[in-house]
Design an enzyme around this catalytic site. Structure first.
Site, PDB file in Angstrom:
ATOM      1  N   ARG A   3      -4.161   6.768  -0.151  1.00 30.92           N
ATOM      2  CA  ARG A   3      -4.630   5.412   0.126  1.00 30.92           C
ATOM      3  C   ARG A   3      -4.640   5.064  -1.260  1.00 30.92           C
ATOM      4  NH1 ARG A   3      -6.188   5.150   5.270  1.00 30.92           N
ATOM      5  NH2 ARG A   3      -6.749   3.128   4.942  1.00 30.92           N
ATOM      6  N   THR A  34       0.925  -1.137  -0.021  1.00 27.78           N
ATOM      7  CA  THR A  34       0.095  -0.059  -0.134  1.00 27.78           C
ATOM      8  C   THR A  34       0.908   1.404  -0.020  1.00 27.78           C
ATOM      9  OG1 THR A  34      -0.195   0.086   2.564  1.00 27.78           O
ATOM     10  CG2 THR A  34      -1.990  -1.178   1.098  1.00 27.78           C
TER      11      THR A  34
END
Ligand code: DSN
Length: 428
Positions: free
Chosen positions: A243, A234
């Site tokens: 994100r 991520t």
């Protein structure tokens, strides 16, 4: 839910004019993030530049496909955004190929399955309650339902992964895919050790570096690049981007990874996120970020020592990275009770299972804390004794139902936070 009565923030005038209710909620969240000590190890504060890139007109564009091979026209700029971001990712992590389109970590990991194995095939990953991730083959995840998930853990006596045990499992189960890394792993990951096991059994090795990507980029954790086939990460944890997620790989796996992400699993990439990832990668390549990564680890180590000195039981005895996993059994306070009391005191953590936990996952024995966000505010190691003392006071107060101590700590936390403004947020 009733919106809190927070005045619409002048920082977002168009939002405040168009939708005062949501503007008030955004302002309330900004206030909460400014005023609290955020210790969730998978969270951070992005820079104002990353925030700006996330809110640009790039989000208006559809661009299924890859640069130069799109299913929509008008990609003159988007192709450059995606290419620039992918080049920065390759450079920073030292891998041949980067796909910067995965929407987040779970879809990125699912794309790895799609790229390399078939339903029913065996995947070896770290079990969730031992520190792994749902998508590493845990039973309730699609990855443990559609594939044969075989799970390794940590030793009861050391709290650490035992590579001999991993090798034995791998030789017995012959997985086609092996994941190393996890979400509650306080110790360095031995990428070379995992690679030797993967080679022995002919498995594809994936390093899930979501938690430690920023530490790797900043030179505060060894890199998986020389050892693994694929890196999944991520972009919003220690890497301090928006994100999103990325898959990096050796050249020979580029086509399989790209086909799995699109058209295998996803539609159009979120171009505003791609740009914000690009900004974060540029930031992560700077000397300042190297200092940040070192400071994250130094803060975690000092906080761990201060907590251990106050009788807290740290899984594995401490940390090599940004994260501490704390077993509260000896304090006789369940993890969730402690986490809720800490939240009321303005210290934000999450309750977490600990290895060999005798309690249930939604009401476990531990809490998980980390230092990426507080380090982004510039809070130094010299404040870690204060943080440890607050945690001690609140956890012990929670055990005896003492709310006045919780309130006292809340005021002290607010005072410290006022002295260390958070990136991207309004100053008090
Ligand atoms: N993102 C993970 C974490 O909080 O560590 C959970 O998926």
């Amino acid at each position: 839910m009733t919106a809190p009565s927070v005045p619409a923030d002048l920082r977002h005038p168009a939002l405040a004019a168009a939708d005062p209710e949501l503007a008030a909620l955004v302002a309330a969240e900004e206030r909460l993030q400014a005023d609290t000590l955020r210790l969730i190890p998978s969270e951070n504060y992005v820079s104002a530049a990353v925030l700006e890139a996330s809110g640009t007109v790039l989000q208006n564009k559809y661009s299924e496909g890859y640069p130069g091979k799109r299913y929509y026209e008008g990609q003159q700029v988007i192709d450059q955004v995606e290419t620039l971001t992918a080049e920065r990712a390759k450079g920073l992590f030292g891998m041949d190929h980067a796909n910067v389109q995965p929407y987040s970590g779970s879809p990125a990991n699912l794309a790895v399955y799609l790229a390399f194995i078939e339903p029913g095939d065996t995947v070896l990953g770290m079990s969730l309650p031992m520190g792994g991730h749902l998508t590493h083959g845990w039973g309730v995840s699609a990855t443990g339902t559609w594939f044969n998930g075989v799970q390794y853990g940590v030793r009861r006596d050391t709290g650490r992964v035992d590579l001999d045990e991993v090798r034995d499992l791998a030789l017995a189960e012959r997985p086609k895919l092996i994941f190393c890394g996890g979400t509650a792993v306080p110790r360095e990951i031995d990428f070379a050790g995992f690679a030797s096991i993967a080679r022995e059994v002919g498995a594809v090795l994936v390093a899930d570096i979501a938690h430690i990507a920023g530490l790797i980029a900043g030179g505060a954790h060894p890199s998986p690049a020389p050892h693994v086939d694929v890196v999944s990460t991520t972009t919003h944890k220690t890497l301090r981007g928006p994100r999103g997620a990325m898959l990096l790989s050796r050249a020979e796996h580029a086509r399989a990874i790209d086909r799995a992400v699109f058209p295998g699993l996803q539609g159009g990439p979120h171009n505003q996120t791609t740009a914000a990832i690009g900004v974060a990668l540029r930031e992560a390549a700077t000397p300042d970020f190297r200092s940040y990564a070192r400071d994250v680890v130094a803060n975690a180590r000092t906080l761990g020592e201060e907590l251990a000195a106050r009788g807290f039981d740290l899984v594995s005895g401490g940390t090599d990275n940004h994260l501490l996993l704390i077993d509260l059994t000896a304090k006789d306070v369940p993890g969730k009770v402690a986490a809720k009391a800490l939240d009321r005191a303005g210290i934000v953590v999450n309750h977490n299972s600990v290895p060999y936990d005798t309690r249930k996952p939604f009401d476990p024995s531990g809490i998980r804390i980390g230092t990426p966000a507080l380090t982004s505010r510039g809070i130094p190691a010299s404040e870690m004794a204060t943080v440890a003392e607050w945690i001690t006071r609140v956890v012990e107060a929670a055990g005896r139902g003492d709310e006045s101590t919780v309130s006292e700590v809340r005021s002290e936390v607010k005072a410290l936070m006022d002295g260390y403004p958070a990136p991207g947020l309004p100053v008090s």
